[in-house]
Enzyme design. Structure first.
Site, short mmCIF file in Angstrom:
data_model
loop_
_atom_site.label_atom_id
_atom_site.label_comp_id
_atom_site.label_asym_id
_atom_site.label_seq_id
_atom_site.Cartn_x
_atom_site.Cartn_y
_atom_site.Cartn_z
N ASP A 93 0.87 -1.16 0.00
CA ASP A 93 0.00 0.00 0.00
C ASP A 93 0.92 1.23 0.00
O ASP A 93 2.12 1.11 0.28
CB ASP A 93 -0.88 -0.04 1.25
N ASP A 100 -7.17 -1.61 4.16
CA ASP A 100 -6.21 -2.62 3.74
C ASP A 100 -6.51 -3.98 4.34
O ASP A 100 -5.94 -4.99 3.91
CB ASP A 100 -4.78 -2.21 4.16
N ASP A 110 -1.60 -0.71 6.18
CA ASP A 110 -1.77 -0.20 7.54
C ASP A 110 -3.19 0.23 7.87
O ASP A 110 -3.54 0.36 9.04
CB ASP A 110 -0.83 1.00 7.78
#
Length: 679
Positions: free
Chosen positions: A377, A575, A571
């Site tokens: 990410d 996600d 995080d």
């Protein structure tokens, strides 16, 4: 950032920054209780603590039978002929039988209990029948030697297990015992579990932060090493978060509690460590299955060696071949193998914990060795996630201040980092009573009525959805567009910084032969710029949370070898579904969302992307050491079984071969604890 933007550009633009506001939390992941590896009761007491009186007491308890038995065995060996010359050799039994029982009592009782439960074939059973057989043929020194050296091996194993456990328990030593609850001018010492969210606590210099919260007054430096593994203290000022388990080094702080004790950072770590052995690695499962076949096979081979040669070979005696069968039984004991494999994985988990990497089980440590693709990410993972407003572009006669005020009011109920950066940039008071009909649109932005006007704030995907013409902007930052009553009013530019070790993290993964991907909801322009800057191999941008799962599914389907694992590093709450879908889910645990941390298989407490490479290096080193032990143990045992069968190896060689293999395997497994980021 430059102020020169085309203010009259109203043609349709490609979808830009995905102003993600997904609030869907992933389900909590629970783990079954691990049954542990089979060790004798004397080896590694579960209540052993690091460096306390309990450890010293247990150590002496384990040493006592060894210290008593060694002199008796020496007497039995030195005066063996004289002892055997007594009537019926009774003196030899008087000297050596107590030594045998002292060292072998735990083995004998364990074997008896297991037989009663229907579990015949284990290391305790092998040791029992081998030594009882030795006593039956009047080889008492060998029987005592088998049990004595087995106990020495168990003692070394206990120390090694204790060392591995200590590396993890050192994290738990930071658990705070008390909290200073401040009520007006009164400070009361209470248990952290009794403090409520919203209460104010006082943290004096030298004290541990008892609960997660935000600093109300004071500045200080906090030692975060127990949580993150980082030795450099962190400076905190008013408004910044502090986490339970950090140690206040300098100034006094008052902290408003934001989470109850049961949900604090230290409690989450405790939970992760308690479940760290909840899943066996594939290698451990292989050894368990192997031992179930190997042990009875050895017993039947020994029986064949004892019974068949006297029947089939002229001149062969039952005593000679029975002795050789006992030698094979002693050599074949799988204790070194059974002990060293789980110890190796436990050591790997401990080595990772030392560096602020919490692995939730041996299965995930094993899976890390097969990772060939790592998907990242962007925000909060490769970047700091500390957004700041850098530019405001207003249209239609609206001032920059007015545009910022509208955005701050519209975003006033959002916890998204972009929304919070806008709220910080607006230093005026927010009239919450003027904000109505607030709505978060996942992956797009927000809609709200502000003083009677309908305000949209978010990515240009939101404006496309609402068919509102707007500027097309190419920038290396994030953009929040504003529209009022269906008319475009301007945009706010927000910048984020890369984490200091982000580029090094990608380089390290490439050196390890791993392909890297970036999945982000940000604009394609921003995503490609960051990917180029860091050297990421492939990038997909402008993804909604559900699109990330689809993108990961595509990556999983395209891998050349199904055995190769794909890891995802993230995080945020949005996600969590991707972390759950990946072969190995990795969460940034310092300030990451609870949903991501609960769903992940590996948690990085430092929030440093470079720790991903460290975790893989530790896992690979652990894997190498475990298989070294397997190959070494099986090779040595196979050689000595052959020597025992032809009469070259005696019981003494068998004892040294078995115990030596166990000791070397345990010592080799202990090397995992010294593994670090240098692999």
């Amino acid at each position: 950032m430059s102020d020169t933007h085309d203010r009259d550009c109203c043609r349709p633009a490609p979808q830009g920054e995905a102003h993600q506001h997904s609030r869907d939390a992933a389900p909590r992941v629970t783990h079954p209780t691990h049954d542990g590896c089979s060790v004798s009761p004397s080896s590694a007491p579960p209540d052993r603590c690091c460096g306390d009186s309990t450890e010293a007491f247990n150590l002496w308890r384990e040493l006592a039978p060894i210290l008593i038995s060694v002199p008796l065995l020496v007497i039995g060996l030195v005066f063996n002929e004289a002892l055997q010359a007594t009537p019926g050799g009774i003196a030899e039994y008087v000297v050596l039988l107590p030594a045998y029982l002292l060292c072998g009592w735990s083995v004998l009782t364990s074997a008896g209990r297991n037989v009663l439960r229907g579990r015949w074939f284990d290391e305790n059973f092998l040791m029992t029948i081998a030594t009882v057989g030795a006593i039956a043929i009047q080889e008492l020194p060998e029987a005592v030697g088998v049990m004595l050296f087995f106990q020495v091996g168990e003692l070394v194993q206990g120390l090694a297990v204790g060392r591995s456990r200590c590396s993890i328990q050192s994290l738990l030593a930071v658990r705070p015992d008390t909290a200073n609850l401040q009520t007006g001018d009164t400070v009361t010492t209470v248990a952290p579990s009794t403090v409520q969210v919203g209460d104010v606590i006082l943290v004096r210099p030298g004290e541990k932060v008892p609960l997660d919260g935000a600093v109300l007054t004071g500045t200080s430096r906090l030692d975060t090493s127990a949580l993150t593994g980082e030795s450099v203290p962190r400076s905190v000022v008013v408004g910044e978060p502090v986490l339970a388990g950090m140690v206040n080094q300098s100034g006094a702080l008052t902290v408003r509690v934001t989470r109850p004790f049961g949900e604090s950072s230290i409690s989450r770590i405790l939970d992760l460590v308690e479940n760290a052995r909840s899943k066996k690695a594939h290698t451990e499962k292989f050894i368990t299955r192997f031992a179930r076949i190997y042990t009875p096979a050895v017993v039947f081979i020994s029986l064949a060696v004892a019974l068949l040669p006297p029947l089939l070979i002229p001149g062969a005696t039952a005593a000679t071949w029975s002795y050789r069968a006992l030698v094979i039984l002693v050599i074949s004991c799988p204790c070194g193998l059974v002990i060293s494999v789980p110890l190796g994985f436990f050591g790997g988990i401990g080595a990772a914990a030392k560096q602020g990497i919490l692995v939730k089980g041996a299965a995930y440590l094993d899976a890390l060795t097969q990772v060939k693709t790592v998907v990242f990410d962007k925000t909060g993972t490769l970047t700091q996630g500390n957004f700041q407003v850098t530019d405001i572009i207003a249209h239609n006669g609206m001032s920059d201040r007015q545009l910022l005020a509208l955005a701050a009011h519209a975003e006033s109920q959002s916890t998204h980092p972009v929304a919070q950066s806008i709220q910080r940039a607006y230093d005026g008071a927010i009239n919450h009573s003027g904000v109505q009909d607030y709505e978060e649109i996942a992956g797009h932005g927000v809609r709200a009525r502000v003083n009677g006007q309908t305000v949209l704030a978010g990515s240009d995907r939101l404006l496309h959805r609402e068919a509102i013409p707007h500027d097309e902007c190419f920038t290396d930052g994030t953009i929040a567009h504003l529209a009022v009553d269906g008319e475009y009013q301007g945009r706010i530019h927000i910048a984020d910084e890369l984490k200091p070790d982000a580029a090094a993290a990608i380089r390290r993964l490439h050196q390890q032969g791993i392909t890297t991907h970036l999945l982000t909801g940000d604009s394609a322009f921003v995503a490609k710029a960051i990917a180029a800057q860091l050297g990421i191999d492939q990038v997909q941008a402008e993804l909604l949370p559900e699109d990330k799962v689809t993108a990961l599914e595509t990556i999983l389907a395209q891998r050349a070898d199904p055995q190769h694992k794909v890891a995802f590093v993230g995080d945020g709450i949005n996600d969590a579904p991707v972390i759950a879908r990946a072969d190995v889910g990795i969460a940034m645990g310092g300030l990451g969302s609870d949903a991501a941390i609960e769903t992940a298989d590996v948690v990085i407490m430092t929030d440093a992307p470079s720790k991903v490479g460290d975790a893989i290096a530790i896992a690979r080193r652990t894997h190498r050491i475990v298989w070294q032990n397997i190959a070494f143990a099986l090779g040595v045992k196979g050689l000595f079984i052959a020597l025992g069968a032809i009469g070259v190896a005696t019981l003494w060689e068998a004892v040294f071969a078995d115990v030596g293999v166990a000791l070397l395997a345990i010592l080799n497994a202990s090397r995992v604890l010294r593994s670090g980021a240098t692999q």
